[in-house]
Design a protein around this motif. Structure first.
Motif, short mmCIF file in Angstrom:
data_model
loop_
_atom_site.label_atom_id
_atom_site.label_comp_id
_atom_site.label_asym_id
_atom_site.label_seq_id
_atom_site.Cartn_x
_atom_site.Cartn_y
_atom_site.Cartn_z
N PHE A 89 71.33 27.19 20.27
CA PHE A 89 71.69 25.80 19.63
C PHE A 89 70.94 25.76 18.35
CE2 PHE A 89 72.72 25.32 24.28
CZ PHE A 89 73.82 24.62 24.30
N ASN A 90 69.89 26.28 18.42
CA ASN A 90 69.06 26.28 17.25
C ASN A 90 67.76 27.07 17.26
OD1 ASN A 90 66.71 25.09 18.70
ND2 ASN A 90 67.73 23.10 18.55
N LYS A 91 66.89 27.45 16.30
CA LYS A 91 66.05 28.55 16.46
C LYS A 91 64.90 28.25 17.58
CE LYS A 91 63.09 26.48 12.70
NZ LYS A 91 62.54 26.83 11.27
N TYR A 92 64.98 27.16 18.14
CA TYR A 92 63.87 26.77 19.09
C TYR A 92 64.47 27.12 20.59
CZ TYR A 92 61.57 24.86 15.06
OH TYR A 92 60.84 24.73 13.85
N PHE A 93 65.84 26.84 20.69
CA PHE A 93 66.34 26.82 22.12
C PHE A 93 67.52 27.49 22.25
CE2 PHE A 93 69.14 24.48 25.11
CZ PHE A 93 68.22 24.61 26.44
N SER A 94 67.78 28.04 23.28
CA SER A 94 68.90 28.95 23.86
C SER A 94 69.32 28.83 25.35
CB SER A 94 69.34 30.38 23.40
OG SER A 94 68.24 31.01 23.72
N LEU A 95 70.58 28.64 25.72
CA LEU A 95 70.82 28.76 27.25
C LEU A 95 71.56 29.97 27.48
CD1 LEU A 95 70.88 26.98 29.70
CD2 LEU A 95 73.16 26.20 29.20
N GLN A 96 71.18 30.77 28.37
CA GLN A 96 71.65 32.03 28.65
C GLN A 96 72.28 32.36 30.05
OE1 GLN A 96 69.79 35.67 26.68
NE2 GLN A 96 69.43 36.21 28.74
N PRO A 97 73.48 32.12 30.30
CA PRO A 97 74.18 32.32 31.53
C PRO A 97 74.25 33.96 31.82
CG PRO A 97 75.46 30.94 30.32
CD PRO A 97 74.40 31.46 29.39
N GLU A 98 73.81 34.25 32.93
CA GLU A 98 74.02 35.82 33.52
C GLU A 98 74.46 36.16 34.79
OE1 GLU A 98 69.32 36.22 31.48
OE2 GLU A 98 69.67 36.22 33.69
N LEU A 99 74.88 37.20 34.73
CA LEU A 99 75.52 37.76 35.93
C LEU A 99 75.01 39.20 36.12
CD1 LEU A 99 78.09 37.46 38.25
CD2 LEU A 99 79.32 38.60 36.60
N SER A 100 74.60 39.51 37.28
CA SER A 100 73.75 40.93 37.32
C SER A 100 74.03 41.37 38.87
CB SER A 100 72.32 40.63 37.14
OG SER A 100 72.08 40.21 35.86
N TYR A 101 73.89 42.55 38.96
CA TYR A 101 73.69 43.39 40.27
C TYR A 101 72.13 43.75 40.36
CZ TYR A 101 73.75 47.39 43.57
OH TYR A 101 73.65 48.06 44.67
N SER A 102 71.28 43.24 41.64
CA SER A 102 70.16 43.47 41.64
C SER A 102 69.72 43.92 43.05
CB SER A 102 69.42 41.81 41.60
OG SER A 102 67.96 41.99 41.70
N ARG A 103 69.15 44.99 42.98
CA ARG A 103 68.55 45.87 44.47
C ARG A 103 67.07 45.32 44.50
NH1 ARG A 103 71.60 50.36 45.78
NH2 ARG A 103 69.80 51.29 46.46
N GLN A 104 67.09 44.66 45.72
CA GLN A 104 66.03 44.10 46.16
C GLN A 104 65.44 44.58 47.37
OE1 GLN A 104 66.99 40.16 43.49
NE2 GLN A 104 66.01 39.75 45.67
N GLY A 105 64.88 44.10 48.22
CA GLY A 105 63.96 44.20 49.46
C GLY A 105 62.61 44.75 49.51
N ASP A 106 62.29 45.48 50.57
CA ASP A 106 60.90 45.99 50.41
C ASP A 106 60.66 47.23 51.01
OD1 ASP A 106 61.20 45.22 53.09
OD2 ASP A 106 59.32 44.10 53.36
N LYS A 107 59.48 47.70 51.22
CA LYS A 107 59.04 49.14 51.79
C LYS A 107 58.01 48.95 52.92
CE LYS A 107 57.00 52.11 49.12
NZ LYS A 107 56.77 53.02 48.15
N VAL A 108 58.32 49.49 54.25
CA VAL A 108 57.52 49.02 55.24
C VAL A 108 57.05 50.49 55.68
CG1 VAL A 108 57.29 48.38 57.71
CG2 VAL A 108 58.61 47.41 55.79
N GLU A 109 55.87 50.56 56.02
CA GLU A 109 55.33 52.13 56.48
C GLU A 109 55.14 52.12 57.92
OE1 GLU A 109 51.92 54.59 54.73
OE2 GLU A 109 50.79 52.92 55.91
N TYR A 110 55.72 52.99 58.67
CA TYR A 110 55.95 53.25 59.94
C TYR A 110 55.16 54.43 60.45
CZ TYR A 110 59.34 49.86 60.63
OH TYR A 110 60.40 48.59 60.65
N PHE A 111 54.36 54.66 61.82
CA PHE A 111 53.53 55.40 62.38
C PHE A 111 54.77 56.22 63.35
CE2 PHE A 111 50.93 57.65 65.19
CZ PHE A 111 50.17 58.52 64.35
N ASP A 112 55.22 57.53 63.04
CA ASP A 112 56.11 57.99 63.94
C ASP A 112 55.86 59.52 63.93
OD1 ASP A 112 58.55 58.25 65.13
OD2 ASP A 112 59.67 58.69 63.33
N ASN A 113 55.75 59.71 65.18
CA ASN A 113 55.63 61.20 65.89
C ASN A 113 54.46 61.63 65.06
OD1 ASN A 113 57.80 61.42 67.52
ND2 ASN A 113 59.21 61.78 65.86
#
Length: 198
Positions: A58-82
């Motif tokens: 809109f001017n040198k101070y402000f803009s609006l930015q619509p976005e469409l993205s593919y985002s890979r998220q989640g978490d990592k869990v540590e297991y004790f196995d065998n």
């Protein structure tokens, strides 16, 4: 009071009329460092996001930015196995639809940003549970844009939907399990590029 509102409205119309709106499409991508709250023995999972944007300046101070993205998220869990520990990556993959407001300091390339994101889950690898199909998140961050349209940004994305549906669930003693609410949290480090707009 009415006079103040009228003056503010006239000023707004005057500023809008003088604004030279510039629309620039672009691409964005980077690294996700994601986790989930209130899960014992989990840690940050590293993955990526990729998408497109439209920067409406809109001017040198402000803009609006619509976005469409593919985002890979989640978490990592540590297991004790065998007799040994092993890590399992839990995947929560989303198509995200969002818009950030960007405020440039003194019209320079340095900016802060904030805005909402609506995330639609398209895939997960959970076996014993079925995470919610969508998330509502708030994004905030800082960045710097070079004159050629290349931008470097760091963002924090905080989800607000309990992905396991614990929000408001009560136990046998009628106590709410609000301390067990599981939310998406993501740190995003990335770059974007906006093409010359009209």
């Amino acid at each position: 009071m009415r006079k103040s509102i009228l003056i503010a409205f006239v000023l707004f119309i005057g500023i809008t009329a003088q604004a030279q709106i510039k629309v620039s499409p672009g691409i964005r991508g980077g690294v996700n460092f994601s986790t989930l709250t209130n899960i014992d023995d989990n840690s940050t999972k590293t993955d990526f996001y990729l998408g497109g944007l439209v920067n409406i300046k809109f001017n040198k101070y402000f803009s609006l930015q619509p976005e469409l993205s593919y985002s890979r998220q989640g978490d990592k869990v540590e297991y004790f196995d065998n007799g040994s520990y092993r890590d399992i990556n839990y995947e929560l993959n989303y198509i995200t639809v969002g818009a950030v407001a960007k405020f440039n300091f003194n019209g320079s390339g340095f900016h802060v940003l904030a805005g909402p994101s609506l995330d639609f889950k398209i895939d997960d690898n959970y076996i014993n549970s079925n995470p919610e199909g969508f998330d509502l998140a708030l994004v905030g961050g800082v960045g710097y844009t070079l004159p050629n349209g290349l931008t470097f940004e760091a963002r924090i994305k905080q989800g607000f939907i309990d992905i396991y549906g614990y929000d408001g669930v009560y136990d046998d003693n009628n106590n709410g399990n609000y301390d067990e609410v599981i939310l998406n949290q993501v740190l995003q480090i990335g770059i974007s590029y906006t093409f010359k707009g009209r």
